[in-house]
Design a protein around this motif. Structure first.
Motif, PDB file in Angstrom:
ATOM      1  N   ASP A 201     -27.244  22.089  17.410  1.00 29.23           N
ATOM      2  CA  ASP A 201     -28.497  22.847  17.310  1.00 29.23           C
ATOM      3  C   ASP A 201     -28.235  24.340  17.161  1.00 29.23           C
ATOM      4  O   ASP A 201     -28.891  25.024  16.361  1.00 29.23           O
ATOM      5  CB  ASP A 201     -29.373  22.595  18.541  1.00 29.23           C
ATOM      6  CG  ASP A 201     -29.944  21.190  18.547  1.00 29.23           C
ATOM      7  OD1 ASP A 201     -29.930  20.539  17.484  1.00 29.23           O
ATOM      8  OD2 ASP A 201     -30.402  20.751  19.608  1.00 29.23           O
ATOM      9  N   VAL A 202     -27.276  24.860  17.952  1.00 27.39           N
ATOM     10  CA  VAL A 202     -26.983  26.300  17.893  1.00 27.39           C
ATOM     11  C   VAL A 202     -26.370  26.667  16.549  1.00 27.39           C
ATOM     12  O   VAL A 202     -26.764  27.660  15.919  1.00 27.39           O
ATOM     13  CB  VAL A 202     -26.037  26.700  19.045  1.00 27.39           C
ATOM     14  CG1 VAL A 202     -25.547  28.134  18.860  1.00 27.39           C
ATOM     15  CG2 VAL A 202     -26.753  26.566  20.389  1.00 27.39           C
ATOM     16  N   VAL A 203     -25.388  25.870  16.095  1.00 26.54           N
ATOM     17  CA  VAL A 203     -24.751  26.143  14.805  1.00 26.54           C
ATOM     18  C   VAL A 203     -25.791  26.091  13.684  1.00 26.54           C
ATOM     19  O   VAL A 203     -25.814  26.939  12.787  1.00 26.54           O
ATOM     20  CB  VAL A 203     -23.609  25.129  14.535  1.00 26.54           C
ATOM     21  CG1 VAL A 203     -23.082  25.280  13.107  1.00 26.54           C
ATOM     22  CG2 VAL A 203     -22.481  25.332  15.529  1.00 26.54           C
ATOM     23  N   GLN A 204     -26.684  25.112  13.768  1.00 23.63           N
ATOM     24  CA  GLN A 204     -27.726  24.953  12.746  1.00 23.63           C
ATOM     25  C   GLN A 204     -28.682  26.156  12.746  1.00 23.63           C
ATOM     26  O   GLN A 204     -29.026  26.698  11.693  1.00 23.63           O
ATOM     27  CB  GLN A 204     -28.504  23.678  13.047  1.00 23.63           C
ATOM     28  CG  GLN A 204     -29.100  23.000  11.852  1.00 23.63           C
ATOM     29  CD  GLN A 204     -29.613  21.633  12.245  1.00 23.63           C
ATOM     30  OE1 GLN A 204     -30.709  21.502  12.775  1.00 23.63           O
ATOM     31  NE2 GLN A 204     -28.820  20.614  12.012  1.00 23.63           N
ATOM     32  N   SER A 205     -29.098  26.567  13.929  1.00 25.84           N
ATOM     33  CA  SER A 205     -30.015  27.699  14.043  1.00 25.84           C
ATOM     34  C   SER A 205     -29.379  28.973  13.501  1.00 25.84           C
ATOM     35  O   SER A 205     -30.010  29.740  12.756  1.00 25.84           O
ATOM     36  CB  SER A 205     -30.408  27.878  15.511  1.00 25.84           C
ATOM     37  OG  SER A 205     -31.155  29.053  15.673  1.00 25.84           O
ATOM     38  N   ASN A 206     -28.111  29.203  13.857  1.00 17.89           N
ATOM     39  CA  ASN A 206     -27.422  30.402  13.372  1.00 17.89           C
ATOM     40  C   ASN A 206     -27.234  30.363  11.859  1.00 17.89           C
ATOM     41  O   ASN A 206     -27.312  31.404  11.185  1.00 17.89           O
ATOM     42  CB  ASN A 206     -26.062  30.543  14.058  1.00 17.89           C
ATOM     43  CG  ASN A 206     -26.190  30.903  15.520  1.00 17.89           C
ATOM     44  OD1 ASN A 206     -27.268  31.301  15.984  1.00 17.89           O
ATOM     45  ND2 ASN A 206     -25.117  30.773  16.269  1.00 17.89           N
ATOM     46  N   SER A 207     -27.004  29.170  11.313  1.00 18.54           N
ATOM     47  CA  SER A 207     -26.800  29.050   9.863  1.00 18.54           C
ATOM     48  C   SER A 207     -28.092  29.339   9.109  1.00 18.54           C
ATOM     49  O   SER A 207     -28.071  29.970   8.046  1.00 18.54           O
ATOM     50  CB  SER A 207     -26.304  27.641   9.512  1.00 18.54           C
ATOM     51  OG  SER A 207     -25.070  27.391  10.134  1.00 18.54           O
ATOM     52  N   LEU A 208     -29.217  28.890   9.657  1.00 16.41           N
ATOM     53  CA  LEU A 208     -30.494  29.167   9.012  1.00 16.41           C
ATOM     54  C   LEU A 208     -30.790  30.672   9.050  1.00 16.41           C
ATOM     55  O   LEU A 208     -31.262  31.248   8.058  1.00 16.41           O
ATOM     56  CB  LEU A 208     -31.614  28.394   9.710  1.00 16.41           C
ATOM     57  CG  LEU A 208     -32.997  28.491   9.066  1.00 16.41           C
ATOM     58  CD1 LEU A 208     -32.959  27.961   7.639  1.00 16.41           C
ATOM     59  CD2 LEU A 208     -34.039  27.718   9.883  1.00 16.41           C
TER      60      LEU A 208
ATOM     61  N   PRO B 257     -30.567  20.665   7.491  1.00 16.07           N
ATOM     62  CA  PRO B 257     -31.453  19.522   7.201  1.00 16.07           C
ATOM     63  C   PRO B 257     -32.402  19.798   6.039  1.00 16.07           C
ATOM     64  O   PRO B 257     -32.743  18.887   5.278  1.00 16.07           O
ATOM     65  CB  PRO B 257     -32.233  19.352   8.518  1.00 16.07           C
ATOM     66  CG  PRO B 257     -31.379  19.964   9.561  1.00 16.07           C
ATOM     67  CD  PRO B 257     -30.650  21.091   8.897  1.00 16.07           C
ATOM     68  N   GLN B 258     -32.823  21.063   5.878  1.00 12.07           N
ATOM     69  CA  GLN B 258     -33.763  21.404   4.805  1.00 12.07           C
ATOM     70  C   GLN B 258     -33.153  21.203   3.420  1.00 12.07           C
ATOM     71  O   GLN B 258     -33.891  21.035   2.438  1.00 12.07           O
ATOM     72  CB  GLN B 258     -34.227  22.851   4.947  1.00 12.07           C
ATOM     73  CG  GLN B 258     -35.029  23.141   6.203  1.00 12.07           C
ATOM     74  CD  GLN B 258     -34.155  23.580   7.368  1.00 12.07           C
ATOM     75  OE1 GLN B 258     -32.988  23.209   7.443  1.00 12.07           O
ATOM     76  NE2 GLN B 258     -34.716  24.369   8.265  1.00 12.07           N
ATOM     77  N   VAL B 259     -31.827  21.251   3.312  1.00 15.16           N
ATOM     78  CA  VAL B 259     -31.166  21.052   2.009  1.00 15.16           C
ATOM     79  C   VAL B 259     -31.125  19.559   1.666  1.00 15.16           C
ATOM     80  O   VAL B 259     -31.110  19.183   0.492  1.00 15.16           O
ATOM     81  CB  VAL B 259     -29.739  21.642   2.023  1.00 15.16           C
ATOM     82  CG1 VAL B 259     -29.032  21.424   0.686  1.00 15.16           C
ATOM     83  CG2 VAL B 259     -29.789  23.134   2.335  1.00 15.16           C
ATOM     84  N   ALA B 260     -31.148  18.722   2.691  1.00 14.70           N
ATOM     85  CA  ALA B 260     -31.201  17.261   2.512  1.00 14.70           C
ATOM     86  C   ALA B 260     -30.034  16.727   1.677  1.00 14.70           C
ATOM     87  O   ALA B 260     -30.229  15.978   0.706  1.00 14.70           O
ATOM     88  CB  ALA B 260     -32.538  16.855   1.886  1.00 14.70           C
ATOM     89  N   VAL B 261     -28.816  17.112   2.049  1.00 12.70           N
ATOM     90  CA  VAL B 261     -27.635  16.559   1.384  1.00 12.70           C
ATOM     91  C   VAL B 261     -27.515  15.072   1.722  1.00 12.70           C
ATOM     92  O   VAL B 261     -27.694  14.664   2.869  1.00 12.70           O
ATOM     93  CB  VAL B 261     -26.362  17.305   1.848  1.00 12.70           C
ATOM     94  CG1 VAL B 261     -25.108  16.604   1.325  1.00 12.70           C
ATOM     95  CG2 VAL B 261     -26.387  18.746   1.380  1.00 12.70           C
ATOM     96  N   ASP B 262     -27.229  14.261   0.705  1.00 13.26           N
ATOM     97  CA  ASP B 262     -27.063  12.816   0.892  1.00 13.26           C
ATOM     98  C   ASP B 262     -25.574  12.515   1.134  1.00 13.26           C
ATOM     99  O   ASP B 262     -24.765  12.647   0.211  1.00 13.26           O
ATOM    100  CB  ASP B 262     -27.552  12.084  -0.363  1.00 13.26           C
ATOM    101  CG  ASP B 262     -27.385  10.565  -0.247  1.00 13.26           C
ATOM    102  OD1 ASP B 262     -26.875  10.094   0.791  1.00 13.26           O
ATOM    103  OD2 ASP B 262     -27.763   9.870  -1.196  1.00 13.26           O
TER     104      ASP B 262
ATOM    105  N   LEU C 100     -33.675  26.740  -1.418  1.00 11.54           N
ATOM    106  CA  LEU C 100     -34.142  26.844  -0.035  1.00 11.54           C
ATOM    107  C   LEU C 100     -34.374  28.295   0.351  1.00 11.54           C
ATOM    108  O   LEU C 100     -35.367  28.623   1.018  1.00 11.54           O
ATOM    109  CB  LEU C 100     -33.114  26.206   0.908  1.00 11.54           C
ATOM    110  CG  LEU C 100     -33.407  26.347   2.408  1.00 11.54           C
ATOM    111  CD1 LEU C 100     -34.767  25.744   2.762  1.00 11.54           C
ATOM    112  CD2 LEU C 100     -32.294  25.702   3.247  1.00 11.54           C
ATOM    113  N   ARG C 101     -33.471  29.179  -0.068  1.00 10.44           N
ATOM    114  CA  ARG C 101     -33.634  30.612   0.265  1.00 10.44           C
ATOM    115  C   ARG C 101     -34.940  31.152  -0.301  1.00 10.44           C
ATOM    116  O   ARG C 101     -35.643  31.933   0.378  1.00 10.44           O
ATOM    117  CB  ARG C 101     -32.444  31.415  -0.289  1.00 10.44           C
ATOM    118  CG  ARG C 101     -32.532  32.908  -0.016  1.00 10.44           C
ATOM    119  CD  ARG C 101     -32.431  33.190   1.470  1.00 10.44           C
ATOM    120  NE  ARG C 101     -32.670  34.588   1.756  1.00 10.44           N
ATOM    121  CZ  ARG C 101     -33.870  35.131   1.955  1.00 10.44           C
ATOM    122  NH1 ARG C 101     -34.954  34.356   1.882  1.00 10.44           N
ATOM    123  NH2 ARG C 101     -33.993  36.405   2.232  1.00 10.44           N
ATOM    124  N   MET C 102     -35.283  30.774  -1.506  1.00 13.46           N
ATOM    125  CA  MET C 102     -36.531  31.251  -2.122  1.00 13.46           C
ATOM    126  C   MET C 102     -37.748  30.648  -1.431  1.00 13.46           C
ATOM    127  O   MET C 102     -38.776  31.306  -1.269  1.00 13.46           O
ATOM    128  CB  MET C 102     -36.529  30.927  -3.618  1.00 13.46           C
ATOM    129  CG  MET C 102     -35.440  31.695  -4.378  1.00 13.46           C
ATOM    130  SD  MET C 102     -35.410  31.374  -6.139  1.00 13.46           S
ATOM    131  CE  MET C 102     -36.862  32.268  -6.663  1.00 13.46           C
TER     132      MET C 102
END
Length: 250
Positions: free
Chosen positions: A95-102, A197-202, A243-245
């Motif tokens: 969760d922390v790594v994900q939050s920092n990456s966003l 998760p927002q990028v939704a890589v398969d 995603l950035r846009m």
């Protein structure tokens, strides 16, 4: 040879090598240690080296290192225990790594993101082509092992780590220390953002893509290997820019 031992160079050694260039040193140390945690070369619960040793490894003063550790504690990436057996320890929850990456993605402009992507396009393509010319049987076996790990890993955090290690291992197979160091740095910067998760890589599609690249490397086909690596890099860059846009328009 373990995956994080890169023919005398280690992933951890590459991420925590002495700082170069100008700019705020505290910020640079924060970025380096954050990258090592995000890449999985420093794992949850692992104790950081003693302050004097780590400061020497990074080429900074202990004052700068302590300032950086304070920032990392505030970000929830490390914690510090006092007294006997104490020290600073990694706290690398997904969760922390994900939050920092966003947060990191939101801090980058589209132009900066494209620039990072361009570098990865060049490095991953060159590394793949050289790997097709220079890799050994043992290199190919390690790459196939990582593809299998991706197929069998359902947990997204572990899948991301297997993915980033795959790209580093392709660079190792190129037998170029400079390309390997650059790929490690790029994976540290890009990997956690690509697997948001927002990028939704398969994961299954990623494993298929990696499998095709290993086949090209094993077949000693540098043109196809470069083409596959460049296409893979471009695809992820487009997803990140999209995603950035979207985040900018919220």
């Amino acid at each position: 040879m373990p995956i994080d031992q890169l023919g005398g160079l280690t992933a951890l050694g590459a991420v925590l090598s002495p700082l170069d260039g100008g700019g705020p040193r505290t910020d640079a140390v924060v970025q380096r240690i954050s990258a090592a945690i995000g890449l999985g070369v420093m794992v949850d619960g692992e104790q950081l080296p003693p302050e004097l040793d780590l400061a020497s490894q990074l080429g900074v003063s202990t004052v700068t290192l302590r300032e950086a550790l304070a920032v990392l504690r505030n970000e929830g990436l490390v914690y510090t225990k006092r007294g006997r057996g104490g020290g600073s320890f990694v706290k690398a929850s997904a969760d922390v790594v994900q939050s920092n990456s966003l947060t990191r993605l939101q801090q980058l402009s589209v132009e900066e993101l494209r620039d990072i992507g361009d570098e990865h396009f060049a490095v991953s393509g060159a590394a793949a082509a050289l790997a097709a010319r220079r890799s050994l049987t043992t290199d190919v076996a390690r790459l196939r092992g990582l593809v299998t790990r991706m197929r069998e890993t359902a947990e997204p955090f572990q899948c991301r780590r297997a993915d980033s290690r795959f790209h580093i291992e392709v660079a190792v197979s190129s037998q170029s220390s400079r390309l390997t160091r650059t790929e490690v740095s790029l994976q540290a910067e890009l990997s956690a953002m690509i697997w948001l998760p927002q990028v939704a890589v398969d994961p299954a599609a990623e494993a298929d893509s990696h499998h095709a690249l290993v086949d090209a490397i094993e077949a000693e086909n540098p043109d196809l290997a470069r083409e596959l690596a460049e296409f893979h890099s471009t695809t992820h860059l487009r997803s990140l820019i999209k995603l950035r846009m979207e985040l900018r328009n919220e």
